[in-house]
Design a protein around this motif. Structure first.
Motif, mmCIF file in Angstrom:
data_model
loop_
_atom_site.group_PDB
_atom_site.id
_atom_site.type_symbol
_atom_site.label_atom_id
_atom_site.label_comp_id
_atom_site.label_asym_id
_atom_site.label_seq_id
_atom_site.Cartn_x
_atom_site.Cartn_y
_atom_site.Cartn_z
ATOM 1 N N LYS A 123 2.575 10.589 -3.567
ATOM 2 C CA LYS A 123 2.079 11.531 -4.524
ATOM 3 C C LYS A 123 3.268 12.615 -4.885
ATOM 4 O O LYS A 123 4.370 12.659 -4.252
ATOM 5 C CB LYS A 123 1.172 12.457 -3.851
ATOM 6 N N CYS A 124 2.983 12.916 -6.049
ATOM 7 C CA CYS A 124 3.883 13.727 -6.655
ATOM 8 C C CYS A 124 4.222 15.217 -5.633
ATOM 9 O O CYS A 124 3.275 15.955 -5.597
ATOM 10 C CB CYS A 124 3.617 14.316 -8.145
ATOM 11 N N PRO A 125 5.478 15.379 -5.391
ATOM 12 C CA PRO A 125 5.527 16.458 -4.313
ATOM 13 C C PRO A 125 5.188 17.859 -5.209
ATOM 14 O O PRO A 125 5.137 18.928 -4.603
ATOM 15 C CB PRO A 125 6.928 16.450 -3.791
ATOM 16 N N ILE A 126 5.440 17.767 -6.429
ATOM 17 C CA ILE A 126 5.160 19.147 -7.421
ATOM 18 C C ILE A 126 3.993 19.208 -7.486
ATOM 19 O O ILE A 126 3.516 20.757 -7.600
ATOM 20 C CB ILE A 126 6.047 18.820 -8.529
ATOM 21 N N GLY A 151 0.719 -1.271 -0.055
ATOM 22 C CA GLY A 151 -0.056 0.034 0.056
ATOM 23 C C GLY A 151 0.865 1.322 -0.245
ATOM 24 O O GLY A 151 0.336 2.416 0.152
ATOM 25 N N ASP A 152 2.147 1.160 -0.076
ATOM 26 C CA ASP A 152 3.158 2.363 -0.116
ATOM 27 C C ASP A 152 2.728 3.032 -1.338
ATOM 28 O O ASP A 152 2.647 4.364 -1.315
ATOM 29 C CB ASP A 152 4.300 1.878 -0.033
ATOM 30 N N SER A 153 2.849 2.577 -2.423
ATOM 31 C CA SER A 153 3.114 3.217 -3.699
ATOM 32 C C SER A 153 1.588 4.011 -3.840
ATOM 33 O O SER A 153 1.601 4.993 -4.552
ATOM 34 C CB SER A 153 3.051 2.208 -4.716
ATOM 35 N N ARG A 155 8.276 4.835 -12.387
ATOM 36 C CA ARG A 155 9.225 5.266 -13.563
ATOM 37 C C ARG A 155 9.701 6.488 -13.170
ATOM 38 O O ARG A 155 10.826 6.713 -13.132
ATOM 39 C CB ARG A 155 8.591 5.393 -14.887
ATOM 40 N N HIS A 156 9.129 7.493 -12.587
ATOM 41 C CA HIS A 156 9.484 8.704 -12.268
ATOM 42 C C HIS A 156 9.458 9.089 -10.800
ATOM 43 O O HIS A 156 9.488 10.208 -10.461
ATOM 44 C CB HIS A 156 8.954 9.831 -13.009
ATOM 45 N N ARG A 157 9.221 8.133 -9.921
ATOM 46 C CA ARG A 157 8.823 8.276 -8.494
ATOM 47 C C ARG A 157 10.211 8.802 -7.746
ATOM 48 O O ARG A 157 11.217 8.802 -8.374
ATOM 49 C CB ARG A 157 8.490 7.246 -7.895
#
Ligand code: ZN
Length: 74
Positions: free
Chosen positions: A22-25, A16-18, A33-35
């Motif tokens: 959330k994207c911090p931006i 459940g981590d993924s 891929r871009h985490r």
């Protein structure tokens, strides 16, 4: 022998981590891929923040200069 504890069957720990990432931006769900970012673009934005933003710390010479390699001390 009683085996009550069979919690270690697959290792659900990282499941459940993924989902929570959330994207911090921009706040969109991050992609593997871009985490931890959602896209390369947001990763780039973050990079620029580092380079020219809050984290831009000038590389000052410390009080004690490191010993020079080319100067034998004898
Ligand atoms: Zn993003």
């Amino acid at each position: 022998m009683v085996q009550e504890e069979d919690a270690g069957k697959g290792g659900d720990a990282g499941r459940g981590d993924s989902k929570a990432r959330k994207c911090p931006i921009c706040g969109k769900p991050a992609t593997p891929r871009h985490r931890p970012f959602c896209s390369a673009r947001c990763a780039d934005v973050d990079l620029h923040r580092w380079l020219g933003g809050v984290y831009a710390i000038p590389a000052e010479d410390s009080d004690e200069a490191p010993p020079l390699a080319g100067e034998p001390r004898k």
